[in-house]
Design a protein around this motif. Structure first.
Motif, mmCIF file in Angstrom:
data_model
loop_
_atom_site.group_PDB
_atom_site.id
_atom_site.type_symbol
_atom_site.label_atom_id
_atom_site.label_comp_id
_atom_site.label_asym_id
_atom_site.label_seq_id
_atom_site.Cartn_x
_atom_site.Cartn_y
_atom_site.Cartn_z
ATOM 1 N N LEU A 552 -2.941 39.884 29.394
ATOM 2 C CA LEU A 552 -2.829 41.349 29.454
ATOM 3 C C LEU A 552 -2.423 41.835 30.850
ATOM 4 O O LEU A 552 -1.885 42.927 31.009
ATOM 5 C CB LEU A 552 -4.168 42.004 29.065
ATOM 6 N N GLN A 553 -2.702 41.008 31.870
ATOM 7 C CA GLN A 553 -2.450 41.403 33.257
ATOM 8 C C GLN A 553 -0.983 41.832 33.447
ATOM 9 O O GLN A 553 -0.703 42.791 34.166
ATOM 10 C CB GLN A 553 -2.778 40.214 34.165
ATOM 11 N N GLN A 554 -0.069 41.133 32.770
ATOM 12 C CA GLN A 554 1.361 41.444 32.965
ATOM 13 C C GLN A 554 1.758 42.788 32.377
ATOM 14 O O GLN A 554 2.828 43.316 32.672
ATOM 15 C CB GLN A 554 2.212 40.320 32.359
ATOM 16 N N PHE A 555 0.881 43.361 31.518
ATOM 17 C CA PHE A 555 1.216 44.654 30.907
ATOM 18 C C PHE A 555 0.555 45.835 31.633
ATOM 19 O O PHE A 555 0.615 46.965 31.171
ATOM 20 C CB PHE A 555 0.774 44.680 29.431
ATOM 21 N N ILE A 556 -0.135 45.543 32.761
ATOM 22 C CA ILE A 556 -0.824 46.623 33.467
ATOM 23 C C ILE A 556 0.141 47.275 34.459
ATOM 24 O O ILE A 556 0.755 46.585 35.275
ATOM 25 C CB ILE A 556 -2.072 46.090 34.199
ATOM 26 N N VAL A 557 0.272 48.590 34.347
ATOM 27 C CA VAL A 557 1.146 49.316 35.288
ATOM 28 C C VAL A 557 0.322 50.370 36.005
ATOM 29 O O VAL A 557 -0.686 50.842 35.492
ATOM 30 C CB VAL A 557 2.324 49.989 34.542
ATOM 31 N N THR A 558 0.762 50.721 37.203
ATOM 32 C CA THR A 558 0.035 51.726 37.978
ATOM 33 C C THR A 558 0.580 53.097 37.607
ATOM 34 O O THR A 558 1.789 53.328 37.575
ATOM 35 C CB THR A 558 0.234 51.478 39.484
ATOM 36 N N SER A 559 -0.348 54.003 37.295
ATOM 37 C CA SER A 559 0.079 55.372 36.985
ATOM 38 C C SER A 559 -0.614 56.306 37.974
ATOM 39 O O SER A 559 -1.420 55.866 38.797
ATOM 40 C CB SER A 559 -0.314 55.732 35.549
ATOM 41 N N GLY A 560 -0.317 57.587 37.868
ATOM 42 C CA GLY A 560 -0.858 58.558 38.821
ATOM 43 C C GLY A 560 -2.377 58.520 38.904
ATOM 44 O O GLY A 560 -2.962 58.568 39.985
ATOM 45 N N SER A 561 -3.038 58.392 37.773
ATOM 46 C CA SER A 561 -4.510 58.492 37.773
ATOM 47 C C SER A 561 -5.188 57.122 37.849
ATOM 48 O O SER A 561 -6.392 57.031 37.776
ATOM 49 C CB SER A 561 -4.970 59.217 36.502
ATOM 50 N N GLY A 562 -4.416 56.059 37.955
ATOM 51 C CA GLY A 562 -5.040 54.728 38.028
ATOM 52 C C GLY A 562 -4.176 53.697 37.350
ATOM 53 O O GLY A 562 -2.947 53.742 37.433
ATOM 54 N N HIS A 563 -4.823 52.755 36.649
ATOM 55 C CA HIS A 563 -4.071 51.680 35.989
ATOM 56 C C HIS A 563 -4.018 51.929 34.487
ATOM 57 O O HIS A 563 -4.976 52.411 33.894
ATOM 58 C CB HIS A 563 -4.737 50.320 36.272
ATOM 59 N N ARG A 564 -2.889 51.543 33.902
ATOM 60 C CA ARG A 564 -2.692 51.782 32.470
ATOM 61 C C ARG A 564 -2.178 50.512 31.819
ATOM 62 O O ARG A 564 -1.408 49.754 32.417
ATOM 63 C CB ARG A 564 -1.692 52.939 32.286
ATOM 64 N N LEU A 565 -2.616 50.294 30.562
ATOM 65 C CA LEU A 565 -2.144 49.141 29.796
ATOM 66 C C LEU A 565 -0.900 49.574 29.031
ATOM 67 O O LEU A 565 -0.960 50.456 28.181
ATOM 68 C CB LEU A 565 -3.248 48.691 28.816
ATOM 69 N N ASN A 566 0.217 48.933 29.362
ATOM 70 C CA ASN A 566 1.504 49.380 28.821
ATOM 71 C C ASN A 566 1.791 48.711 27.471
ATOM 72 O O ASN A 566 2.777 48.014 27.296
ATOM 73 C CB ASN A 566 2.613 49.066 29.844
ATOM 74 N N ILE A 567 0.867 48.894 26.515
ATOM 75 C CA ILE A 567 1.082 48.415 25.140
ATOM 76 C C ILE A 567 0.861 49.633 24.254
ATOM 77 O O ILE A 567 -0.262 50.145 24.155
ATOM 78 C CB ILE A 567 0.089 47.296 24.767
ATOM 79 N N THR A 568 1.920 50.153 23.648
ATOM 80 C CA THR A 568 1.804 51.444 22.962
ATOM 81 C C THR A 568 2.199 51.401 21.497
ATOM 82 O O THR A 568 1.772 52.254 20.720
ATOM 83 C CB THR A 568 2.696 52.492 23.670
ATOM 84 N N ALA A 569 3.029 50.427 21.086
ATOM 85 C CA ALA A 569 3.460 50.390 19.672
ATOM 86 C C ALA A 569 2.241 50.228 18.780
ATOM 87 O O ALA A 569 1.334 49.426 19.081
ATOM 88 C CB ALA A 569 4.430 49.237 19.462
ATOM 89 N N GLU A 570 2.202 50.990 17.690
ATOM 90 C CA GLU A 570 1.009 50.987 16.826
ATOM 91 C C GLU A 570 0.667 49.580 16.340
ATOM 92 O O GLU A 570 -0.496 49.158 16.363
ATOM 93 C CB GLU A 570 1.251 51.916 15.627
ATOM 94 N N ASN A 571 1.691 48.845 15.939
ATOM 95 C CA ASN A 571 1.458 47.504 15.408
ATOM 96 C C ASN A 571 0.889 46.580 16.486
ATOM 97 O O ASN A 571 -0.032 45.797 16.252
ATOM 98 C CB ASN A 571 2.765 46.942 14.848
ATOM 99 N N ASP A 572 1.442 46.696 17.719
ATOM 100 C CA ASP A 572 0.944 45.869 18.828
ATOM 101 C C ASP A 572 -0.509 46.212 19.150
ATOM 102 O O ASP A 572 -1.327 45.327 19.415
ATOM 103 C CB ASP A 572 1.815 46.082 20.080
ATOM 104 N N CYS A 573 -0.818 47.509 19.134
ATOM 105 C CA CYS A 573 -2.203 47.942 19.418
ATOM 106 C C CYS A 573 -3.161 47.387 18.357
ATOM 107 O O CYS A 573 -4.269 46.938 18.678
ATOM 108 C CB CYS A 573 -2.305 49.469 19.450
ATOM 109 N N ARG A 574 -2.702 47.432 17.091
ATOM 110 C CA ARG A 574 -3.572 46.928 16.021
ATOM 111 C C ARG A 574 -3.803 45.428 16.188
ATOM 112 O O ARG A 574 -4.925 44.938 16.060
ATOM 113 C CB ARG A 574 -2.949 47.237 14.660
ATOM 114 N N ARG A 575 -2.725 44.684 16.516
ATOM 115 C CA ARG A 575 -2.866 43.238 16.692
ATOM 116 C C ARG A 575 -3.771 42.921 17.887
ATOM 117 O O ARG A 575 -4.586 41.999 17.846
ATOM 118 C CB ARG A 575 -1.488 42.594 16.869
#
Length: 1151
Positions: A552-575
């Motif tokens: 999961l580390q490779q999908f972490i991006v820095t955003s304005g308010s902190g760190h965000r997990l850059n996995i957003t597709a519904e199917n990916d989130c469910r898996r």
């Protein structure tokens, strides 16, 4: 006649009014009183007989039958014999004339009333009672009525209620047993006749697309050839199931109900013939006959659907009969063959249920079966495994492995969660059976395991699959993970039961448990984070999910308010959600199996365990470093709790290996290995960042528990020098740092204290560095109790002005931590406890000084007494005698009678808790050996008997009573010589010289209080106090002491007998009977010659003749079983005679 008619109309009107919605409760009471008075009249039954034959009003009929019931069960003795004859003649005629038109509940009630007469009068005055029933059964027109009468007779006569003498109960059972063979023969005949009659018409069923399953040809490899000895029975059981008409269905269901009740009390014997058993199994097939149910629904009408349900019900009733027989543990030798036949026939049914074919999967077949039938079948399987498996396994013709194959299919195709749980219970019973078999016959271990190995491996694999979303998502998502039931959610229960099965298989097949799940492991090149090749077999089911998590580390991006997990597709989130849930479950599985790496197998399984622990350390460190618990996700309500749970479970799994780490610590001490140091240091690097107010409670507490285990169980010497641990010390002792939530604060303080207090393993005393550790501990406690010690009133500032609520918070926060620290070292070495008390000394003195100021604040007093109770239990030797005496004296002075009354009577549960804790402290004091605290005994006994006891004696509430009586018991038990001075001469000449008695008034008062407690309704107190008396008798010969024997013994026996007579504590019948025996056995002659006649003389409600009979029936047996049987007979018959005498009309002359 006119007056009877008028009475009937009046009664109908009253009954209608009584059950009308608009009738007030007051009017209902008036009508009830009127009806009761009518029922008490002599001769009221005649009117009721008229009402029964002349009305169609259900309420009137029910009332009239109730009048008869009351007359027969409570007043029969006083009814003139001519009237009895008339009633015995009229009621059966009434039943015979109207049984087809009466509502079923009225008919059943009338049957019961007639059976009640039989209970009283058969065979002496009602000689044709049972003959009439047999005749009804044999006449085709009245067979159903006869079966209802038979079932009612079995219910009411085989296990009658209290309102009969023991002799009559025994007579009735014997009379019924004499009839069993005839009755079973009749019931077999009814079932066989119905079956045969309808089988003829069903012999050549029309071809149907679903009829393949009931054909008579079995494939040669079919399990049936193993399961059934004779082809004839196989052929019989493969006949098509007949279609019964409604009347036949009803008759068969009544016959099976009769059998089920008869089997509940008749012994297993030759009366239960093979033909009867085969017939029952024929009917058990109705439950698993889907074809018939489908035909009923295809043919459309609602009547056909009801028929289908009725057919299912016949299967349920037949399985009830089978289970009644199965539940009997005591099997005569001659019945074992019948049992074997039963098992074979049931497994034929099991095979039928779990058979795959094109039209049905096993699961859809089970879903179509009646739920009750599946439950009954599961009950059968449980009884088979728990009661009979050990008996049957030795039969060569019984194929246990094939049975397990069927059970496996049955288990993993259950349509409901409850059904699956029940089947897992059966597997647990089977695994326990195997484990105990291996332990008792070590020589056969390999043979046993080889026989069952394949089945166990299959079970392990499937249970692990069932807890994973990857394989079982649809079912797992149905489980509730929010509502608590018995402190666990449905999901937690599911997981826990599954992991228990995994752990039991692991215990039997440790190597296989590691290697069976290779199929889950993706073959090919190992990634850098994967398990090393030699352990790719260990827990490979973890592998894929771990890769997802660690990636999961490779999908972490820095955003304005902190760190965000850059996995957003519904199917990916469910898996991802499913993968994280599975990882969490499998981490729990890894933790559950930790116990199989320690002890004797530590060295043999070291490399496997080391790999698992290294992997767990890595996972926990990874989670803490990239702070997955604070990351923003696309679906925060789902993924955030998942990430937190995985992190918490990885910490908990690592904690489970703390005993393995402790064993490694001992080995590492000898070898001084850097590997162990690295493991512990890295673990602390993972734990420390989580000890923060910014971390969610679930994760924080998991980290705290792991820290406590490292400090308490592992105890490495270097722990205190690790920078991460130093950081935790600094954070906790820093006054400006924000305090953790209470539970976490307590755990961290316990860990830090234990690091300094607990002796290091494998090091001599002179290398334990006690001086420096003692200084560090003192400064730790000083920092933790800084604000608390400032509360102490001094001469300069008698009382600091601080809001009461703030003061209470400081007291609560400090004492909860200090109490836990003391509690955690109470069983440790003297040195640890000495250092602990030195550090705490000032805080303890502050507590004693503050105590009087808060005596009226029961919540504060409660916490202070909890603290002192823990001190007394753990550090009383270290506190020293003078200070301990000062504490006890302070408490005794503070708890005046007025203060006790205020606490108990006016302050509710908190006040009672305060007094209970005070009494617990005194329990510790009176148990202390030696003479140190003996001077306090008079004032403690005085406090109990003169101050506490009078306040609580008459209160119905159980508060404080249990603790008070425990204190009195401990006072007697540990200070026996305070009351009975044993001289050397007395002990040499045991039985000649009596022990010298001292403090007699106090002893008598205590015994009287015990006696009084037996007159109160609280069953828990009764049980506790009876146990205390029995213990004092076992250890100190209480009942033999002269004072008890001469002035109290028979008073106690009298009270206990009266309790039995009044049935106020029926759950304790057995314990009371044994206590009466132990008391009577001190002086059997006195019991039989003086006490028993005196007891009977004092009994009211029985005449002289009845008293003589009761006395004669009490045999002079002196062994425990016979004596207690005589006691229960006396009690039963005394109650029966009183009931009879109460039922006689006034002025009756008793002969």
């Amino acid at each position: 006649m006119a007056s009877e008619e008028a009475s009937l109309r009046a009664l109908e009107s009253l009954m209608t009014e009584f059950f009308h919605d608009c009738t007030t409760n007051e009017r209902k009471r008036e009508i009830e009183e009127l009806l009761d008075n009518f029922a008490q009249q002599i001769g009221a039954w005649r009117l009721c007989l008229y009402f029964l034959s002349s009305t169609r009003n259900d309420y009137v009929m029910m009332y009239s039958l109730t009048v008869f019931e009351n007359l027969i069960n409570k007043m029969w003795l006083g009814v003139p014999s001519q009237d009895k004859m008339e009633i015995r003649s009229c009621l059966p005629k009434l039943l015979l004339a109207h049984h087809k038109t009466l509502p079923y509940f009225i008919r059943n009630k009338l049957c019961k009333v007639i059976v009640d007469i039989g209970r009283q009068d058969w065979p002496m005055f009602y000689h044709d009672f049972f003959t009439n029933i047999l005749q009804l059964i044999q006449s085709p027109v009245t067979t159903p009525l006869g079966l209802i009468m038979l079932k009612t007779t079995s219910e009411e006569l085989a296990c009658p209620r209290e309102d009969l003498s023991v002799a009559r109960k025994e007579e009735l059972r014997k009379l019924l047993l004499d009839q069993v063979q005839t009755v079973l023969g009749l019931l077999t005949g009814i079932l066989e006749t119905v079956w045969d009659k309808h089988s003829v018409t069903a012999a050549t069923p029309p071809p149907s697309p679903t009829s393949g399953e009931s054909g008579t040809v079995c494939p040669p490899r079919d399990l049936l050839s193993n399961l059934l000895q004779s082809p004839s029975s196989a052929k019989l059981l493969n006949q098509p199931i007949p279609i019964l008409d409604a009347e036949s269905e009803y008759m068969c269901s009544l016959a099976l109900e009769c059998l089920a009740h008869l089997f509940s009390w008749i012994p297993l014997s030759a009366s239960i013939t093979p033909s009867l058993l085969t017939t029952i199994f024929h009917f058990a097939r109705f439950g698993c006959d889907i074809r018939a149910r489908k035909m009923a629904s295809v043919n459309g009408s609602s009547q056909n659907c009801v028929l289908g349900q009725e057919r299912g019900r016949l299967g349920v009733l037949a399985m009830s009969c089978i289970n009644e027989l199965m539940s009997k543990n005591c099997v005569p030798m001659e019945f074992e063959e019948y049992l074997l036949r039963m098992f074979q026939q049931t497994f034929y049914l099991l095979q039928k249920i779990t058979k795959d074919n094109n039209a049905h999967t096993v699961k859809s077949r089970l879903e179509e079966l009646d739920e009750s039938y599946v439950e009954k079948f599961t009950d059968f399987l449980r009884l088979f495994v728990s009661v009979h498996l050990r008996r049957i396994e030795s039969y060569s013709q019984f194929p246990v492995v094939e049975f397990l194959t069927l059970l496996f299919k049955y288990t993993f195709h259950q349509p409901t969660h409850e059904g699956y749980f029940s089947c897992l219970d059966i597997w647990t019973l089977f695994l326990d059976y195997l484990t105990s078999k291996i332990k008792s016959r070590l020589g056969d271990k390999e043979a046993v395991l080889n026989r069952y190995e394949d089945a166990l491996v299959l079970l392990l694999t499937e249970v692990l699959n069932r807890i994973q979303f990857r394989y079982n998502q649809a079912q797992l998502e149905e489980l509730d993970d929010e509502t608590l039931d018995d402190d666990q959610t449905e999901w937690q229960r599911y997981l826990r039961q599954s992991l228990e099965v995994v752990a039991k298989v692991m215990e039997l097949l440790p190597t296989h448990a590691f290697s069976t799940l290779v199929t889950h492991h993706r073959e090919g090149n190992q990634e850098p984070d994967s398990l090393p090749a030699h352990v790719a077999r260990v827990f490979p089911v973890l592998q894929d999910n771990l890769e997802v998590y660690l990636g999961l580390q490779q999908f972490i991006v820095t955003s304005g308010s902190g760190h965000r997990l850059n996995i957003t597709a519904e199917n990916d989130c469910r898996r991802l959600h499913c993968s994280l849930r599975d990882l969490s479950s499998l981490l729990q599985a890894v933790g559950r199996l930790a116990e199989y790496f320690i002890g004797d197998v530590f060295a043999a399984r070291f490399s496997d365990a080391l790999t698992v622990v290294e992997r767990l350390v890595k996972v926990t460190l990874y989670g803490s470093q990239i702070k997955l618990y604070n990351i923003e996700t696309a679906v925060p309500s789902v993924l955030k709790p998942d990430l937190i749970d995985v992190h918490a479970q990885s910490l908990a799994a690592l904690q489970a290996y703390s005993h393995w780490l402790a064993q490694y610590c001992s080995e590492a001490h000898r070898q001084n290995t850097q590997q162990f140091v690295t493991l512990v240091s890295t673990t602390m690097d993972a734990v420390t960042p989580l000890i923060s107010t910014k971390v969610q409670d679930k994760l924080l507490l998991s980290a705290c528990h792991l820290l406590v285990s490292l400090a308490t169980t592992v105890r490495p010497v270097f722990l205190i020098s690790i920078p991460a641990v130093q950081k935790v010390f600094n954070r906790i002792t820093d006054a400006s740092a924000q305090r953790l939530v209470d539970k976490a604060q307590v755990l961290v303080c316990r860990a830090l204290s234990n690091i300094l207090l607990l002796p290091w393993p494998n090091l001599p005393e002179n290398e334990q560095q006690w001086p420096v550790r003692s200084i560090n501990h003192a400064s730790l406690i000083s920092a933790l109790s800084r604000d608390y010690r400032d509360l102490k009133p001094s001469a300069a500032a008698p009382q600091r002005k601080m809001p009461l609520d703030d003061t209470k918070v400081i007291i609560h926060q400090t004492l909860s931590v200090l109490e836990d620290i003391v509690d955690s070292i109470s069983g440790e070495s003297t040195k640890s406890r000495q250092i602990c008390y030195q550090s705490l000394q000032e805080s303890v003195q502050v507590s004693l000084a503050l105590f009087p100021a808060f005596i009226h604040q029961s919540d504060v007093t409660d916490e202070m007494l909890s603290f002192f109770l823990t001190l007394f239990r753990g550090l009383r030797v270290q506190m020293g005698v003078p200070f301990t005496e000062q504490i006890i004296q302070t408490f005794l002075n503070m708890f005046t009678r007025e203060q006790l009354a205020e606490s108990i009577l006016h302050e509710g549960s908190t006040g009672c808790r305060v007094v209970e804790k005070f009494l617990k402290i005194l329990q510790v004091v009176v148990q202390e050996p030696g003479q140190v605290f003996k001077p306090f005994l008079p004032s403690i006994i005085s406090l109990c008997m003169e101050q506490v006891y009078p306040i609580i004696a008459e209160r119905p509430s159980p508060d404080v009573k249990a603790e008070l009586f425990e204190l009195l018991f401990r006072t007697l038990h540990h200070n026996w010589r305070y009351f009975f001075k044993s001289t050397v001469l007395a002990s040499v000449q045991r039985g000649i010289a009596e022990e010298q008695m001292e403090n007699e008034p106090q002893f008598s008062a205590i015994m009287q209080a015990f006696g009084q407690s037996f007159l109160q309704p609280d069953i828990h107190l009764f049980k506790q106090n009876l146990f205390y008396l029995e213990t004092l008798n076992t250890k100190q010969k209480l009942y033999h002491k002269k004072i008890f024997r001469t002035t109290m013994l028979f008073q106690f026996v009298n009270v206990l007998l009266q309790v039995l007579v009044h049935k106020s504590h029926d759950l304790l019948q057995e314990e009371i009977g044994i206590a009466i025996y132990n008391m009577a056995s001190v002086d059997f002659d006195g019991f039989f010659a003086a006490f028993l006649p005196e007891f009977l003389t004092s009994c009211d409600g029985v005449d002289a003749n009845q008293k003589n009979v009761l006395g004669r029936n009490f045999k002079m047996d002196r062994d425990l079983p016979s004596f207690t049987q005589n006691v229960h007979r006396l009690v039963n018959d005394l109650r029966y005679y009183r009931l009879c005498n109460d039922s006689l009309p006034p002025g009756t002359v008793k002969l």
